[in-house]
Design a protein around this motif. Structure first.
Motif, mmCIF file in Angstrom:
data_model
loop_
_atom_site.group_PDB
_atom_site.id
_atom_site.type_symbol
_atom_site.label_atom_id
_atom_site.label_comp_id
_atom_site.label_asym_id
_atom_site.label_seq_id
_atom_site.Cartn_x
_atom_site.Cartn_y
_atom_site.Cartn_z
ATOM 1 N N GLU A 1 0.856 -1.183 0.000
ATOM 2 C CA GLU A 1 0.000 0.000 0.000
ATOM 3 C C GLU A 1 0.894 1.236 0.000
ATOM 4 O O GLU A 1 1.979 1.221 0.563
ATOM 5 N N ASP A 2 0.413 2.300 -0.605
ATOM 6 C CA ASP A 2 1.176 3.545 -0.716
ATOM 7 C C ASP A 2 0.154 4.675 -0.713
ATOM 8 O O ASP A 2 -0.787 4.660 -1.506
ATOM 9 N N GLY A 3 0.321 5.621 0.201
ATOM 10 C CA GLY A 3 -0.634 6.727 0.220
ATOM 11 C C GLY A 3 -0.318 7.727 1.308
ATOM 12 O O GLY A 3 0.689 7.591 2.012
ATOM 13 N N PRO A 4 -1.178 8.738 1.472
ATOM 14 C CA PRO A 4 -0.960 9.741 2.517
ATOM 15 C C PRO A 4 -0.953 9.071 3.899
ATOM 16 O O PRO A 4 -1.825 8.247 4.191
ATOM 17 N N THR A 5 0.044 9.410 4.722
ATOM 18 C CA THR A 5 0.197 8.711 5.999
ATOM 19 C C THR A 5 -1.063 8.800 6.862
ATOM 20 O O THR A 5 -1.504 7.799 7.424
ATOM 21 N N GLU A 6 -1.648 9.985 6.960
ATOM 22 C CA GLU A 6 -2.818 10.124 7.824
ATOM 23 C C GLU A 6 -3.973 9.257 7.339
ATOM 24 O O GLU A 6 -4.678 8.638 8.137
ATOM 25 N N ALA A 7 -4.166 9.180 6.020
ATOM 26 C CA ALA A 7 -5.235 8.344 5.469
ATOM 27 C C ALA A 7 -4.965 6.874 5.786
ATOM 28 O O ALA A 7 -5.866 6.117 6.156
ATOM 29 N N ILE A 8 -3.689 6.478 5.690
ATOM 30 C CA ILE A 8 -3.325 5.083 5.960
ATOM 31 C C ILE A 8 -3.543 4.740 7.434
ATOM 32 O O ILE A 8 -4.007 3.659 7.774
ATOM 33 N N VAL A 9 -3.222 5.674 8.317
ATOM 34 C CA VAL A 9 -3.400 5.419 9.749
ATOM 35 C C VAL A 9 -4.890 5.354 10.100
ATOM 36 O O VAL A 9 -5.336 4.488 10.844
ATOM 37 N N ARG A 10 -5.676 6.278 9.567
ATOM 38 C CA ARG A 10 -7.102 6.346 9.916
ATOM 39 C C ARG A 10 -7.914 5.266 9.232
ATOM 40 O O ARG A 10 -8.869 4.748 9.781
ATOM 41 N N ASP A 11 -7.524 4.923 7.986
ATOM 42 C CA ASP A 11 -8.337 4.010 7.201
ATOM 43 C C ASP A 11 -7.439 3.113 6.350
ATOM 44 O O ASP A 11 -7.401 3.231 5.125
ATOM 45 N N PRO A 12 -6.699 2.214 7.026
ATOM 46 C CA PRO A 12 -5.828 1.309 6.244
ATOM 47 C C PRO A 12 -6.688 0.396 5.387
ATOM 48 O O PRO A 12 -7.697 -0.123 5.865
ATOM 49 N N LEU A 13 -6.302 0.190 4.130
ATOM 50 C CA LEU A 13 -7.135 -0.606 3.223
ATOM 51 C C LEU A 13 -6.585 -2.011 3.028
ATOM 52 O O LEU A 13 -7.322 -2.976 3.032
ATOM 53 N N HIS A 14 -5.260 -2.136 2.864
ATOM 54 C CA HIS A 14 -4.678 -3.466 2.665
ATOM 55 C C HIS A 14 -4.729 -4.243 3.992
ATOM 56 O O HIS A 14 -4.426 -3.676 5.036
ATOM 57 N N PRO A 15 -5.096 -5.533 3.936
ATOM 58 C CA PRO A 15 -5.152 -6.314 5.185
ATOM 59 C C PRO A 15 -3.827 -6.297 5.961
ATOM 60 O O PRO A 15 -3.836 -6.343 7.199
ATOM 61 N N TYR A 16 -2.699 -6.218 5.245
ATOM 62 C CA TYR A 16 -1.418 -6.151 5.963
ATOM 63 C C TYR A 16 -1.275 -4.819 6.697
ATOM 64 O O TYR A 16 -0.848 -4.773 7.847
ATOM 65 N N THR A 17 -1.636 -3.726 6.027
ATOM 66 C CA THR A 17 -1.570 -2.419 6.684
ATOM 67 C C THR A 17 -2.524 -2.390 7.876
ATOM 68 O O THR A 17 -2.199 -1.823 8.923
ATOM 69 N N GLN A 18 -3.680 -3.013 7.721
ATOM 70 C CA GLN A 18 -4.633 -3.063 8.835
ATOM 71 C C GLN A 18 -4.004 -3.744 10.050
ATOM 72 O O GLN A 18 -4.177 -3.298 11.180
ATOM 73 N N ASP B 1 -6.983 7.675 -3.236
ATOM 74 C CA ASP B 1 -5.734 8.358 -2.879
ATOM 75 C C ASP B 1 -4.590 7.378 -2.617
ATOM 76 O O ASP B 1 -3.525 7.780 -2.177
ATOM 77 N N ARG B 2 -4.805 6.067 -2.858
ATOM 78 C CA ARG B 2 -3.775 5.063 -2.562
ATOM 79 C C ARG B 2 -3.314 4.360 -3.827
ATOM 80 O O ARG B 2 -4.000 4.371 -4.837
ATOM 81 N N ARG B 3 -2.180 3.664 -3.648
ATOM 82 C CA ARG B 3 -1.821 2.602 -4.579
ATOM 83 C C ARG B 3 -1.874 1.325 -3.760
ATOM 84 O O ARG B 3 -1.347 1.282 -2.641
ATOM 85 N N LEU B 4 -2.508 0.297 -4.304
ATOM 86 C CA LEU B 4 -2.729 -0.934 -3.541
ATOM 87 C C LEU B 4 -2.424 -2.155 -4.387
ATOM 88 O O LEU B 4 -2.754 -2.186 -5.571
ATOM 89 N N ALA B 5 -1.801 -3.169 -3.742
ATOM 90 C CA ALA B 5 -1.630 -4.464 -4.404
ATOM 91 C C ALA B 5 -2.446 -5.478 -3.616
ATOM 92 O O ALA B 5 -1.962 -6.060 -2.646
ATOM 93 N N CYS B 6 -3.718 -5.626 -3.985
ATOM 94 C CA CYS B 6 -4.600 -6.545 -3.265
ATOM 95 C C CYS B 6 -5.803 -6.848 -4.149
ATOM 96 O O CYS B 6 -6.436 -5.925 -4.665
ATOM 97 N N HIS B 7 -6.111 -8.141 -4.291
ATOM 98 C CA HIS B 7 -7.238 -8.517 -5.154
ATOM 99 C C HIS B 7 -8.579 -7.994 -4.634
ATOM 100 O O HIS B 7 -9.528 -7.876 -5.402
ATOM 101 N N LEU B 8 -8.653 -7.703 -3.332
ATOM 102 C CA LEU B 8 -9.913 -7.152 -2.786
ATOM 103 C C LEU B 8 -10.269 -5.821 -3.442
ATOM 104 O O LEU B 8 -11.427 -5.430 -3.459
#
Ligand SMILES: Nc1ncnc2c1ncn2[C@@H]1O[C@H](COP(=O)(O)OP(=O)(O)OP(=O)(O)O)[C@@H](O)[C@H]1O
Ligand SMILES: [Mg+2]
Length: 335
Positions: free
Chosen positions: A248-265, A324-331
């Motif tokens: 996952e790649d994106g704005p840090t605050e967005a990643i902290v508040r709303d992580p999308l990739h299961p690993y980031t979560q 606002d992200r770049r994601l590598a996840c089939h979801l």
């Protein structure tokens, strides 16, 4: 004359990484016989760009390839494949004067201040090294060293010049490490876990100096850490890596508040605990990462992923733009 259009200097972009790979052969014939040999794909198809003045955190567990990526960016390793451009020039092809110039413009700040210096050198001798390498005139040395030590807010820098590393505290020495990386006025720095060896009580001070200097000099920076809290403190954007790949790649605050990739979560859910010996809860995804010589098929994270489904075993997810992200996840695959 042939003109390669893709190499044209982009005013906005300082660094372009295209499908970079760094593969290590591990073990010799003997370890191969006992099943210990193989290839570690420390960096395996990583692509991103860095704008001038941008600060990006590289986040992920031990062994995911953060240091390897950092070493590629400052040409301490040669890429196995792919392309790394610095200000439009192919880093892999740099030599002679161009390489010497690159070595002044791109700097690495090491993790352990006590490893970064020769214990038998005084601070002055260590600080002179990059100046001689860059062929700076001798009559400029003293002024440059003092200015660099002042930049990292060491009061009365003269008093440190004739001391040896063991005569400084960890926090003081890490500031000197930073000063040495900055003495040639680089435009790009890779800081590899620069406070992880320091006592928690002095970390904030060193991090503040790093942020302050970066902003004042307009540096482009990669900040490497396994600790999301530190990355959040330093970087507006975060790239999350797992086994050599971007998840996952994106704005840090967005990643902290709303992580999308299961690993980031999982990384975000691993909240800090008060025990100073162990700064984090174990990740809520069971066991450690798999043997890096033998990662799972398809998505390398799938054997620890609570949301994995059939496709994750058969197909490698590609990095795609999702909002606002770049994601590598089939979801999140739109197809
Ligand atoms: N010189 C090397 N030879 C062989 N394998 C290596 C080498 N350097 C790193 N590796 C392997 O490459 C993978 C990535 O290592 P790397 O040091 O880049 O990870 P990291 O994310 O920086 O980890 P840490 O958080 O522990 O510093 C690991 O599996 C590591 O064992
Ligand atoms: Mg590392």
């Amino acid at each position: 004359m042939m003109y390669d259009d893709t190499r044209k200097t982009d005013v906005e972009t300082l660094i372009t990484v295209r499908d970079a790979r760094l593969h290590y052969r591990v073990g010799g014939a003997l370890s191969a016989m006992v099943g210990g040999g193989g290839t570690v794909k420390a960096v395996d198809g990583v692509s991103f760009t860095l704008k001038r003045g941008e600060s990006v955190g590289l986040l992920g567990e031990s062994g995911c390839g953060k240091t390897s990526m950092g070493r590629l960016l400052v040409k301490l390793e040669e890429a196995t494949a792919g392309e790394l451009l610095f200000d439009g020039a192919d880093i892999g092809a740099l030599e002679g004067d161009d390489l010497r110039k690159f070595r002044t413009r791109a700097q690495l700040i090491f993790q352990n201040p006590f490893d970064s210096f020769n214990p038998r050198y005084t601070i002055r001798q260590s600080m002179v090294e990059p100046l001689t390498n860059a062929r700076i005139a001798r009559d400029e040395w003293e002024d440059r060293i003092i200015a660099a030590l002042e930049l990292v807010r060491l009061p009365e820098p003269q008093q440190y010049l004739d001391r040896y590393p063991h005569q400084l505290s960890g926090g003081q020495l890490q500031r000197v490490v930073m000063a040495r990386a900055l003495i040639l006025q680089p435009d790009f720095v890779v800081a590899d876990e620069p406070v992880s060896m320091l006592d928690v009580s002095v970390r904030a001070g060193v991090l503040n100096v790093f942020r302050d200097v970066r902003d004042r000099l307009g540096l482009t920076a990669i900040y490497i850490s396994h600790d999301l809290a530190l990355v959040r403190y330093v970087c507006e954007r975060t790239i999350v890596m797992y086994l050599g790949r971007i998840m996952e790649d994106g704005p840090t605050e967005a990643i902290v508040r709303d992580p999308l990739h299961p690993y980031t979560q999982a990384l975000v859910a691993a909240v800090p605990v008060p025990d100073p010996g162990q700064s984090h809860e174990p990740l809520p995804i069971g066991r450690g990462a798999p043997d890096p010589r033998n990662p799972p098929s398809g998505c390398v994270f799938r054997d620890r992923c609570p949301k994995a489904f059939d496709r994750c075993a058969s197909e490698v997810p590609q990095v795609q733009q999702v909002g606002d992200r770049r994601l590598a996840c089939h979801l999140f695959d739109p197809t």
